[in-house]
Design an enzyme around this catalytic site. Structure first.
Site, mmCIF file in Angstrom:
data_model
loop_
_atom_site.group_PDB
_atom_site.id
_atom_site.type_symbol
_atom_site.label_atom_id
_atom_site.label_comp_id
_atom_site.label_asym_id
_atom_site.label_seq_id
_atom_site.Cartn_x
_atom_site.Cartn_y
_atom_site.Cartn_z
ATOM 1 N N GLY A 1 43.265 32.883 43.947
ATOM 2 C CA GLY A 1 42.452 33.510 42.918
ATOM 3 C C GLY A 1 43.151 33.503 41.583
ATOM 4 N N PRO A 2 42.456 33.886 40.521
ATOM 5 C CA PRO A 2 43.056 33.912 39.183
ATOM 6 C C PRO A 2 44.175 34.942 39.096
ATOM 7 C CG PRO A 2 40.647 34.043 39.083
ATOM 8 C CD PRO A 2 41.038 34.262 40.499
ATOM 9 N N PRO A 3 45.043 34.818 38.104
ATOM 10 C CA PRO A 3 46.098 35.836 37.920
ATOM 11 C C PRO A 3 45.493 37.199 37.618
ATOM 12 C CG PRO A 3 46.590 33.841 36.667
ATOM 13 C CD PRO A 3 45.192 33.698 37.168
ATOM 14 N N GLY A 4 46.102 38.225 38.183
ATOM 15 C CA GLY A 4 45.678 39.581 37.898
ATOM 16 C C GLY A 4 44.578 40.119 38.780
ATOM 17 N N THR A 5 44.114 39.342 39.758
ATOM 18 C CA THR A 5 43.024 39.805 40.612
ATOM 19 C C THR A 5 43.509 40.670 41.762
ATOM 20 O OG1 THR A 5 43.158 37.669 41.745
ATOM 21 C CG2 THR A 5 41.453 37.929 40.065
ATOM 22 N N THR B 1 48.933 40.049 45.230
ATOM 23 C CA THR B 1 50.139 40.732 45.708
ATOM 24 C C THR B 1 49.825 42.164 46.115
ATOM 25 O OG1 THR B 1 51.472 39.359 44.223
ATOM 26 C CG2 THR B 1 52.515 41.323 45.114
ATOM 27 N N HIS C 1 28.666 35.493 7.873
ATOM 28 C CA HIS C 1 29.046 34.760 9.078
ATOM 29 C C HIS C 1 28.734 35.590 10.332
ATOM 30 C CE1 HIS C 1 31.786 31.811 11.193
ATOM 31 N NE2 HIS C 1 31.729 32.788 12.090
ATOM 32 N N GLU C 2 29.158 36.862 10.339
ATOM 33 C CA GLU C 2 28.953 37.697 11.522
ATOM 34 C C GLU C 2 27.480 38.065 11.696
ATOM 35 O OE1 GLU C 2 31.222 37.925 13.574
ATOM 36 O OE2 GLU C 2 32.842 37.212 12.289
ATOM 37 N N ASP D 1 34.575 29.269 17.236
ATOM 38 C CA ASP D 1 33.179 29.065 17.630
ATOM 39 C C ASP D 1 32.938 27.611 18.010
ATOM 40 O OD1 ASP D 1 32.876 31.693 16.888
ATOM 41 O OD2 ASP D 1 32.221 31.187 14.855
#
Length: 710
Positions: free
Chosen positions: A250-254, A257, A471-472, A549
């Site tokens: 899985g991705p890091p931080g999921t 461990t 722009h925003e 963007d």
């Protein structure tokens, strides 16, 4: 359990050489050498050497008082009235022909005259008359002749013994250094072949499945493994074999461990935890030796769990494309052999964790080694809510906290992100002098994580500020007028932030979507390109603020052509694969150069079409664009509800945010406080609005630090 003695690390029971002991030995040797040098120097400095003939003449002249004889010469003193004594004393005072040691001796000597000693070397030919001569002239003498055995013993004590002590000290130091490098005991070359795995038991990990949320499918698979360890006979009676291993990907931080530690806490069995990098050292064969030692120790403590974190370090595919590595391949071969060799009936389970499963060797992944592959993916909406509830158990929350809204805003976040968000919210509450975390703390901490803190010292020119505002507003207005707009605007700001954004637009998804249609993707591209489109419509120029963007829009368009089969020219033809899907997710083309050039043309066509449609939407609503931009320039930060009020012709000051959630939280122990939470003065508030929600899965429309605006 960890055995009757309950050791947490069996390697700690072995005696190890103490660095303090080694230091004492080295200092003792240096002290002996220093004292020996001082004694020799003082003895030579306090003695005046004269020829043997001079010594004989002084004996005949009755100048000599006492004589000491040994194997190396004659050491004697002169009588007080001897003329040579006065002569040498005068020389010592004037410093002529005498050493520094003699001058020092003269300075520290007493008032007696016979403190000077003289030395005469042994004659090359034996002088048998010297004894009779000294007797005839009344010279007092004594002999300290040393035998050959004493001479040998003196040499041993002076040279051999210090050398032996030095060698022993160096051996201890050598072994101590290698043990630090490789771990383990004293066996082998510094013990580098011993596995330095940590052994945990339930009270050491302190983690159970109650501390893991948002990974219900993974916990279900691991609970079955725990049941294997507790009741193996239930499975062996029917003829089933216990699984040997499970791979957590899985991705890091999921929480890979964290899940492994929770398995240890739930199973209540010894838990060997080691990283894949711990197997690889500078010596070829060390990794294989450590693998053997690890499984040997595990067999002694079965049933148990072996957890190998970052297993891709030693489990990479054995090919020669990137060059060979004998040490890594030997370690992998030994690991494969050990996985085949141990008896699964003993209850040894091997857990591996990685975020790069595509690089693992096929032989490592086959059934019989790692029988199960458990995916630990990013949590969904319900999983994020449960994760937030776990991380807020020990946090004092105010009554206005709605974790449903935070879970909706944090789409795409993993467990580590949510833990960091809660901690930042607690820190913000402390900074503002409150004793509980309120909803604004959580929302502000989320914005802090994705965009950084406000750069209050940044001063923009009026033209730059106006360009950022248009722009925003362009982003927000085009997103609002999309047909399938599932992510309404939540907040628009032109306040610069530390992570490079001079302004950004946040969206809050109304529902979590797992499939994106072609129109959904095109709508997102239009919204991303709307900022540049607004600059062209209003100012007739372009700025560098649209860099991020353009990058994101190009990535979506390229995936539409190469992976999603949404190109009229190439149809449903797979033209790319994802490398490291759990890390950067970069695309790798699987086509020829001519096709790659055609892909670029298709991507450009999609972007240009969406760009033109965004410009047309802004031109059709130019009056609204100017009104919202003017209001944003005045307020600097507005909410999506205020923007909608302007579009509908209502007073934006009376707009309120309403967000209903139909997700019922599961029963959790949440620490809520009913005491009123005082808000800080208006001058110290970080955000002008207190109940506006950011969006989770859209990054701020920011630019690199060297870009002037967004």
């Amino acid at each position: 359990m960890a055995g009757p003695n309950g050791p947490n690390n069996q390697n700690d029971n072995r005696k190890r050489p103490s660095l303090g002991f080694i230091g004492i030995v080295v200092w003792a040797i240096l002290l002996v050498v220093l004292l020996n040098s001082c004694v020799v120097s003082m003895r030579s400095a306090s003695t005046i050497t004269v020829p043997y003939s001079t010594f004989r003449e002084w004996v005949v002249s009755d100048y000599v008082d006492k004589v000491e004889m040994d194997n190396y010469g004659y050491y004697f003193t002169l009588k007080d009235d001897a003329p040579p004594l006065a002569e040498y004393q005068d020389k010592s005072k004037s410093g002529n022909n005498l050493s520094v040691g003699n001058l020092l001796l003269d300075q520290i000597s007493t008032s007696k005259k016979n403190t000077l000693k003289f030395q005469a070397a042994m004659p090359p030919v034996e002088d048998s008359d010297i004894i009779n001569l000294m007797t005839d002239h009344g010279v007092e003498y004594k002999s300290e002749m040393i035998s050959s055995e004493q001479t040998m013993l003196y040499g041993v004590l002076s040279y051999v013994l210090p050398t032996l002590i030095l060698v022993v000290a160096m051996v201890f130091l050598y072994r101590y250094m290698f043990k630090k490098m490789g771990g383990g005991g004293l066996g082998g070359l510094g013990g580098v072949g011993k596995a330095n795995a940590k052994v945990y038991v339930e009270k050491s990990t302190g983690v159970t499945f109650r501390d893991v949320a948002g990974q219900d499918e993974a916990k279900e698979s691991l609970e079955e493994i725990i049941d294997f360890l507790h009741h193996p006979q239930r499975y062996t009676e029917i003829g089933a074999k216990l699984p040997k291993g499970a791979l957590l990907v899985g991705p890091p931080g999921t929480g890979k461990t964290l899940l492994a530690k929770a398995v240890a806490g739930e199973a209540n069995v010894p838990f060997f935890s080691i990283s894949g990098s711990d197997f690889v050292e500078m010596f070829v064969g060390v990794g294989a030796s450590r693998v053997r030692d690890l499984f040997k120790e595990a067999n002694k403590m079965a049933p148990c769990i072996i957890f190998i974190d970052e297993i891709d370090t030693i489990g990479k595919s054995r090919d020669n494309r990137m060059g060979g590595n004998d040490e890594r391949e030997q370690t992998l071969n030994q690991l494969l052999a050990e996985l085949d060799g141990f008896d699964p009936g003993k209850g040894i389970i091997v857990l591996g964790a990685t975020n790069r499963p595509e690089v693992l060797d096929k032989a490592l992944l086959r059934p019989g080694r790692f029988d199960r592959r458990i995916t630990i993916d990013r949590p969904n909406l319900a999983g994020r809510l449960a994760t937030l509830q776990v991380h807020t158990r020990k946090i004092r929350l105010a009554e206005d906290v709605d974790l449903n809204k935070i879970a909706q805003a944090t789409a795409g976040c993993v467990g580590a992100d949510l833990a960091n968000l809660v901690n930042e919210a607690a820190l913000r509450a402390v900074r503002q002098g409150r004793k509980a975390v309120n909803q604004q703390d959580l929302l502000s901490s989320f914005e802090f994580v994705i965009a950084g803190s406000e750069k209050k010292g940044t001063v923009l020119t009026e033209q730059e500020k106006k360009m950022v505002a248009y722009h925003e507003v362009g982003h927000a207005l085009v997103a609002h007028f999309q047909k399938n707009n599932a992510m309404p605007v939540s907040k628009i700001t032109i306040v610069p932030h530390t992570q490079g954004a001079l302004g950004y637009t946040l969206h809050l998804p109304e529902e979590e979507k797992f499939l994106m249609t072609e129109e959904d993707l095109l709508s997102e591209i239009r919204s991303l390109l709307a900022g540049r489109s607004a600059e062209e419509v209003v100012f007739g120029s372009r700025s560098s603020g649209a860099a991020n963007d353009i990058e994101r829009a190009t990535d979506i368009a390229r995936k539409m052509v190469t992976m999603f089969g949404m190109s009229e020219k190439y149809g449903m033809m797979g033209l790319a694969t994802v490398h490291n899907q759990y890390l950067d997710g970069q695309l790798g083309l699987t086509c020829g150069q001519e096709t790659a050039a055609g892909i670029d043309n298709e991507v450009r066509a999609i972007i240009e079409r969406c760009h033109g449609e965004a410009i047309q939407i802004l031109k059709d609503n130019r009056e609204l664009l100017d009104k919202i931009a003017d209001y944003l320039l005045e307020k600097e930060t507005i909410t999506g509800a205020e923007m909608v009020a302007i579009i509908e012709g209502r007073d934006p000051a009376l707009a309120e945010v309403t967000l209903d959630s139909n997700i019922e939280p599961p029963a959790r122990a949440i620490h809520m406080v009913s005491e009123p939470v005082p808000m800080p003065p208006a001058s110290t508030q970080e955000e002008p609005e207190q109940d506006k929600e950011p969006e989770g899965d859209q990054e701020p429309e920011g630019e690199k630090p060297d870009q002037p605006q967004e």
